[in-house]
Design a protein around this motif. Structure first.
Motif, PDB file in Angstrom:
ATOM      1  N   PRO A   7      14.659  58.386  58.618  1.00  0.00           N
ATOM      2  CA  PRO A   7      15.233  59.662  59.087  1.00  0.00           C
ATOM      3  C   PRO A   7      14.176  60.655  59.540  1.00  0.00           C
ATOM      4  CG  PRO A   7      16.248  58.986  57.016  1.00  0.00           C
ATOM      5  CD  PRO A   7      15.086  58.066  57.247  1.00  0.00           C
ATOM      6  N   ALA A   8      12.987  60.622  58.919  1.00  0.00           N
ATOM      7  CA  ALA A   8      11.936  61.574  59.293  1.00  0.00           C
ATOM      8  C   ALA A   8      11.490  61.391  60.732  1.00  0.00           C
ATOM      9  CB  ALA A   8      10.740  61.416  58.349  1.00  0.00           C
ATOM     10  N   LEU A   9      11.547  60.150  61.230  1.00  0.00           N
ATOM     11  CA  LEU A   9      11.136  59.902  62.613  1.00  0.00           C
ATOM     12  C   LEU A   9      11.984  60.683  63.607  1.00  0.00           C
ATOM     13  CD1 LEU A   9      10.595  56.039  62.507  1.00  0.00           C
ATOM     14  CD2 LEU A   9       8.826  57.774  62.785  1.00  0.00           C
ATOM     15  N   VAL A  10      13.222  60.971  63.244  1.00  0.00           N
ATOM     16  CA  VAL A  10      14.128  61.723  64.113  1.00  0.00           C
ATOM     17  C   VAL A  10      14.147  63.198  63.736  1.00  0.00           C
ATOM     18  CG1 VAL A  10      16.496  61.914  64.962  1.00  0.00           C
ATOM     19  CG2 VAL A  10      15.538  59.662  64.441  1.00  0.00           C
ATOM     20  N   LEU A  11      14.201  63.477  62.436  1.00  0.00           N
ATOM     21  CA  LEU A  11      14.390  64.850  61.977  1.00  0.00           C
ATOM     22  C   LEU A  11      13.154  65.716  62.212  1.00  0.00           C
ATOM     23  CD1 LEU A  11      16.371  64.243  58.665  1.00  0.00           C
ATOM     24  CD2 LEU A  11      17.248  65.002  60.887  1.00  0.00           C
ATOM     25  N   VAL A  12      11.961  65.152  62.034  1.00  0.00           N
ATOM     26  CA  VAL A  12      10.748  65.960  62.189  1.00  0.00           C
ATOM     27  C   VAL A  12      10.606  66.481  63.633  1.00  0.00           C
ATOM     28  CG1 VAL A  12       8.223  65.895  62.143  1.00  0.00           C
ATOM     29  CG2 VAL A  12       9.531  64.951  60.237  1.00  0.00           C
ATOM     30  N   PRO A  13      10.698  65.625  64.671  1.00  0.00           N
ATOM     31  CA  PRO A  13      10.645  66.177  66.038  1.00  0.00           C
ATOM     32  C   PRO A  13      11.823  67.102  66.347  1.00  0.00           C
ATOM     33  CG  PRO A  13      10.270  63.809  66.060  1.00  0.00           C
ATOM     34  CD  PRO A  13      10.751  64.153  64.693  1.00  0.00           C
ATOM     35  N   GLY A  27       4.712  76.911  70.043  1.00  0.00           N
ATOM     36  CA  GLY A  27       5.093  75.584  70.513  1.00  0.00           C
ATOM     37  C   GLY A  27       3.980  74.561  70.472  1.00  0.00           C
ATOM     38  N   PRO A  28       2.777  74.878  70.980  1.00  0.00           N
ATOM     39  CA  PRO A  28       1.697  73.882  70.940  1.00  0.00           C
ATOM     40  C   PRO A  28       1.311  73.479  69.522  1.00  0.00           C
ATOM     41  CG  PRO A  28       1.206  75.605  72.524  1.00  0.00           C
ATOM     42  CD  PRO A  28       2.415  76.054  71.783  1.00  0.00           C
ATOM     43  N   VAL A  29       1.194  74.461  68.625  1.00  0.00           N
ATOM     44  CA  VAL A  29       0.807  74.142  67.245  1.00  0.00           C
ATOM     45  C   VAL A  29       1.886  73.312  66.568  1.00  0.00           C
ATOM     46  CG1 VAL A  29       0.254  75.120  64.985  1.00  0.00           C
ATOM     47  CG2 VAL A  29      -0.606  76.216  67.066  1.00  0.00           C
ATOM     48  N   VAL A  30       3.143  73.699  66.740  1.00  0.00           N
ATOM     49  CA  VAL A  30       4.250  72.953  66.134  1.00  0.00           C
ATOM     50  C   VAL A  30       4.258  71.515  66.638  1.00  0.00           C
ATOM     51  CG1 VAL A  30       6.768  72.753  66.043  1.00  0.00           C
ATOM     52  CG2 VAL A  30       5.686  74.981  65.737  1.00  0.00           C
ATOM     53  N   THR A  31       4.064  71.324  67.933  1.00  0.00           N
ATOM     54  CA  THR A  31       4.106  69.983  68.503  1.00  0.00           C
ATOM     55  C   THR A  31       2.944  69.131  68.015  1.00  0.00           C
ATOM     56  OG1 THR A  31       5.132  70.949  70.474  1.00  0.00           O
ATOM     57  CG2 THR A  31       4.361  68.686  70.646  1.00  0.00           C
ATOM     58  N   MET A  32       1.773  69.729  67.858  1.00  0.00           N
ATOM     59  CA  MET A  32       0.645  68.965  67.323  1.00  0.00           C
ATOM     60  C   MET A  32       0.896  68.555  65.873  1.00  0.00           C
ATOM     61  SD  MET A  32      -2.847  70.549  69.004  1.00  0.00           S
ATOM     62  CE  MET A  32      -2.517  72.268  68.634  1.00  0.00           C
ATOM     63  N   VAL A  33       1.506  69.435  65.092  1.00  0.00           N
ATOM     64  CA  VAL A  33       1.854  69.089  63.708  1.00  0.00           C
ATOM     65  C   VAL A  33       2.868  67.952  63.692  1.00  0.00           C
ATOM     66  CG1 VAL A  33       2.962  69.921  61.595  1.00  0.00           C
ATOM     67  CG2 VAL A  33       1.312  71.369  62.800  1.00  0.00           C
ATOM     68  N   VAL A  34       3.874  68.031  64.571  1.00  0.00           N
ATOM     69  CA  VAL A  34       4.876  66.968  64.661  1.00  0.00           C
ATOM     70  C   VAL A  34       4.222  65.647  65.060  1.00  0.00           C
ATOM     71  CG1 VAL A  34       6.873  66.148  65.972  1.00  0.00           C
ATOM     72  CG2 VAL A  34       6.812  68.496  65.134  1.00  0.00           C
ATOM     73  N   ALA A  35       3.322  65.687  66.043  1.00  0.00           N
ATOM     74  CA  ALA A  35       2.645  64.466  66.489  1.00  0.00           C
ATOM     75  C   ALA A  35       1.868  63.825  65.343  1.00  0.00           C
ATOM     76  CB  ALA A  35       1.718  64.778  67.657  1.00  0.00           C
ATOM     77  N   ALA A  36       1.159  64.654  64.563  1.00  0.00           N
ATOM     78  CA  ALA A  36       0.409  64.116  63.425  1.00  0.00           C
ATOM     79  C   ALA A  36       1.341  63.526  62.383  1.00  0.00           C
ATOM     80  CB  ALA A  36      -0.452  65.227  62.809  1.00  0.00           C
ATOM     81  N   ALA A  37       2.469  64.202  62.132  1.00  0.00           N
ATOM     82  CA  ALA A  37       3.420  63.713  61.136  1.00  0.00           C
ATOM     83  C   ALA A  37       4.055  62.400  61.577  1.00  0.00           C
ATOM     84  CB  ALA A  37       4.500  64.767  60.888  1.00  0.00           C
ATOM     85  N   VAL A  38       4.402  62.289  62.857  1.00  0.00           N
ATOM     86  CA  VAL A  38       5.019  61.061  63.358  1.00  0.00           C
ATOM     87  C   VAL A  38       4.019  59.910  63.319  1.00  0.00           C
ATOM     88  CG1 VAL A  38       6.030  59.936  65.386  1.00  0.00           C
ATOM     89  CG2 VAL A  38       6.738  62.248  64.766  1.00  0.00           C
ATOM     90  N   VAL A 120      13.099  64.972  73.489  1.00  0.00           N
ATOM     91  CA  VAL A 120      12.963  63.624  74.039  1.00  0.00           C
ATOM     92  C   VAL A 120      12.363  62.686  72.991  1.00  0.00           C
ATOM     93  CG1 VAL A 120      11.733  62.224  75.742  1.00  0.00           C
ATOM     94  CG2 VAL A 120      12.816  64.360  76.443  1.00  0.00           C
ATOM     95  N   TRP A 121      11.334  63.151  72.300  1.00  0.00           N
ATOM     96  CA  TRP A 121      10.653  62.317  71.302  1.00  0.00           C
ATOM     97  C   TRP A 121      11.606  61.945  70.163  1.00  0.00           C
ATOM     98  CZ3 TRP A 121       4.967  63.695  69.609  1.00  0.00           C
ATOM     99  CH2 TRP A 121       4.378  62.571  69.040  1.00  0.00           C
ATOM    100  N   ALA A 122      12.377  62.898  69.683  1.00  0.00           N
ATOM    101  CA  ALA A 122      13.337  62.617  68.611  1.00  0.00           C
ATOM    102  C   ALA A 122      14.365  61.586  69.056  1.00  0.00           C
ATOM    103  CB  ALA A 122      14.029  63.912  68.188  1.00  0.00           C
ATOM    104  N   ALA A 123      14.887  61.741  70.268  1.00  0.00           N
ATOM    105  CA  ALA A 123      15.901  60.815  70.762  1.00  0.00           C
ATOM    106  C   ALA A 123      15.325  59.422  71.003  1.00  0.00           C
ATOM    107  CB  ALA A 123      16.527  61.361  72.044  1.00  0.00           C
ATOM    108  N   LEU A 124      14.087  59.345  71.489  1.00  0.00           N
ATOM    109  CA  LEU A 124      13.440  58.044  71.677  1.00  0.00           C
ATOM    110  C   LEU A 124      13.307  57.309  70.346  1.00  0.00           C
ATOM    111  CD1 LEU A 124      10.599  58.962  74.187  1.00  0.00           C
ATOM    112  CD2 LEU A 124      12.509  57.428  74.646  1.00  0.00           C
ATOM    113  N   ASN A 125      12.833  58.002  69.324  1.00  0.00           N
ATOM    114  CA  ASN A 125      12.703  57.372  68.013  1.00  0.00           C
ATOM    115  C   ASN A 125      14.059  56.918  67.476  1.00  0.00           C
ATOM    116  OD1 ASN A 125       9.960  57.751  68.046  1.00  0.00           O
ATOM    117  ND2 ASN A 125       9.956  59.521  66.685  1.00  0.00           N
ATOM    118  N   ALA A 126      15.086  57.733  67.727  1.00  0.00           N
ATOM    119  CA  ALA A 126      16.433  57.349  67.277  1.00  0.00           C
ATOM    120  C   ALA A 126      16.911  56.073  67.969  1.00  0.00           C
ATOM    121  CB  ALA A 126      17.405  58.501  67.538  1.00  0.00           C
ATOM    122  N   ILE A 127      16.571  55.919  69.242  1.00  0.00           N
ATOM    123  CA  ILE A 127      16.955  54.701  69.963  1.00  0.00           C
ATOM    124  C   ILE A 127      16.295  53.478  69.344  1.00  0.00           C
ATOM    125  CG2 ILE A 127      16.569  53.449  72.135  1.00  0.00           C
ATOM    126  CD1 ILE A 127      17.216  56.020  73.606  1.00  0.00           C
TER     127      ILE A 127
END
Length: 315
Positions: A7-13, A27-38, A120-127
Motif C-alpha cells: 500500500p505504501a507504494l501507492v499511498l506515499v506518492p 513541491g520539489p522537496v516533497v517529491t524528493m522525499v517521496v522518491a527516496a521513500a519509494v 502519475v507515479w502513484a497510479a503507475l505503482n498501482a498498475i
C-alpha cells in the motif's frame, strides 16, 4: 511490516501529490522525499521477493473476489524498480528545470508539475501490483488524466492541441479496454487475473475480449498505427514531462498487455495474435526509426525513437 510495503507504494506518492498541491513551494522537496521513500520501499520489497517469492496483500483484510488484492512478483518488481530509478532521475532533473525565476515567477509548471507527476507515479505503482482487470482499468485512467495535464503544462496552443488529441485517443482506448472487461465478466463472472488463469474463458469469448483489450492498450501504448498522438505530445510537453510520457506512461499499457497475454489469455490466439502484434511491432521499429532520422528537433527525434522502441517491446 511487509504488509505495509505494497500500500505504501501507492499511498506515499498520493499523499505527496496532495501536499505538493496545497503547498506549491514545497513541491520539489516533497517529491524528493517521496522518491527516496519509494526507492527504499522497492529495495525492501526486492529483498523479500528474492528471498520468499511473490508477496500478496489483501487491502483492508478483504481478499478476492470481494476485496482488492495487491501482488508483487518478478515482472511487477522489475517495473517498480525501473520506475523508481527513472522517477528519481526525473525528479532530480526537474528541480532546477522548474525553479522559479524573475522571468517566470508564476509559471504554471512550477506549481502543477509536482502534484501531476506524483499522481502519475502513484497510479503507475498501482498498475504494477494490481491483480484485477477493473482495478487495472481504473489505475490506467488515473495515469492518463494527470499525464494529459503534463502535456498541456506549457499552455501554448500546440501543447493544448496535443493534450486534447492524446485525451481523445486515450478515451477511445479506454472504451475498447472496458468493452473487453465486460466480455470477460459476462463470461467468467470474475475479473481476477489468477482466477481467470485457473478457469479460462470460452475460446470465442476470450478472443473477443482480448481483441478489445489489446486494441485499447495499443492506443494507450502508442503502438503503430495508433502512435500519432505521441510525437506532438512529447514535443509540446516540458522536458521532465516528456521523460515521464516516453519513459513510463506508455510502458504501463504495455505492461498490462503483457500480463493479460501471458496469464489469463495465453492460449486465446495460438499464432495469429502474436503474429499480428509482432508485425505491428516490426513496422513500428522501421517507421519510427525512419521518422526519427527525418527530424531536426531533438525532442521529436526522441519522440519518434520512442515509437520505434515500443515496437521492439511488442515484437
Amino acid at each position: 511490516m511487509t504488509d505495509l510495503l505494497l500500500p505504501a507504494l501507492v499511498l506515499v506518492p498520493l499523499v505527496g501529490a496532495g501536499v505538493a498541491l496545497i503547498q506549491p513551494r514545497g513541491g520539489p522537496v516533497v517529491t524528493m522525499v517521496v522518491a527516496a521513500a519509494v526507492l527504499a520501499t522497492v529495495a525492501r520489497l526486492a529483498s523479500e521477493v528474492l528471498r520468499s517469492g511473490a508477496l500478496d496483500h489483501a487491502a483492508g483484510g478483504w481478499g478476492a473476489p470481494y476485496g482488492i488484492v495487491l501482488r508483487v512478483d518478478g515482472p511487477a518488481l522489475l517495473l517498480l524498480a525501473v520506475t523508481a530509478v527513472i522517477g528519481a532521475c526525473i525528479t532530480l532533473y526537474a528541480v532546477p528545470y522548474f525553479r522559479p525565476s524573475p522571468v517566470r515567477p508564476d509559471d504554471r509548471g512550477v506549481r502543477y508539475f509536482w502534484p501531476l507527476w506524483l499522481l502519475v507515479w502513484a497510479a503507475l505503482n498501482a498498475i504494477y501490483i494490481s491483480t484485477d482487470l477493473f482495478n487495472l482499468y481504473v489505475c490506467l485512467e488515473l495515469v492518463t488524466l494527470p499525464a494529459v495535464g503534463l502535456v498541456a503544462l506549457e499552455g501554448t496552443r500546440a501543447a493544448v492541441a496535443a493534450a486534447i488529441r492524446y485525451l481523445l485517443l486515450s478515451l477511445m482506448g479506454s472504451l475498447a479496454f472496458l468493452l473487453g472487461i465486460v466480455v470477460v465478466y459476462s463470461g467468467a463472472g470474475t475479473l481476477s487475473l489468477p482466477a481467470l488463469a485457473a478457469a479460462p474463458l470460452d475460446p470465442g469469448a476470450a478472443r473477443l475480449a482480448l481483441t478489445f483489450m489489446t486494441l485499447g492498450l495499443a492506443a494507450k501504448a502508442a503502438l503503430f498505427p495508433l502512435h500519432f498522438w505521441l510525437p506532438p505530445a512529447h514535443a509540446s510537453a516540458p522536458a521532465p514531462a516528456s521523460a515521464v510520457l516516453s519513459g513510463l506512461v506508455v510502458k504501463a499499457a504495455f505492461y498490462i498487455a503483457l500480463r493479460i497475454w501471458i496469464e489469463p489469455f495465453q492460449g486465446a490466439f495460438a499464432t495469429a495474435g502474436p503474429v499480428v502484434l509482432g508485425t505491428l511491432g516490426a513496422t513500428a521499429v522501421l517507421w519510427g526509426s525512419v521518422m526519427a532520422l527525418r527530424q531536426t528537433r531533438v525532442k521529436l527525434i526522441i519522440a519518434w525513437s520512442t515509437v520505434a522502441q515500443l515496437g521492439y517491446l511488442f515484437l
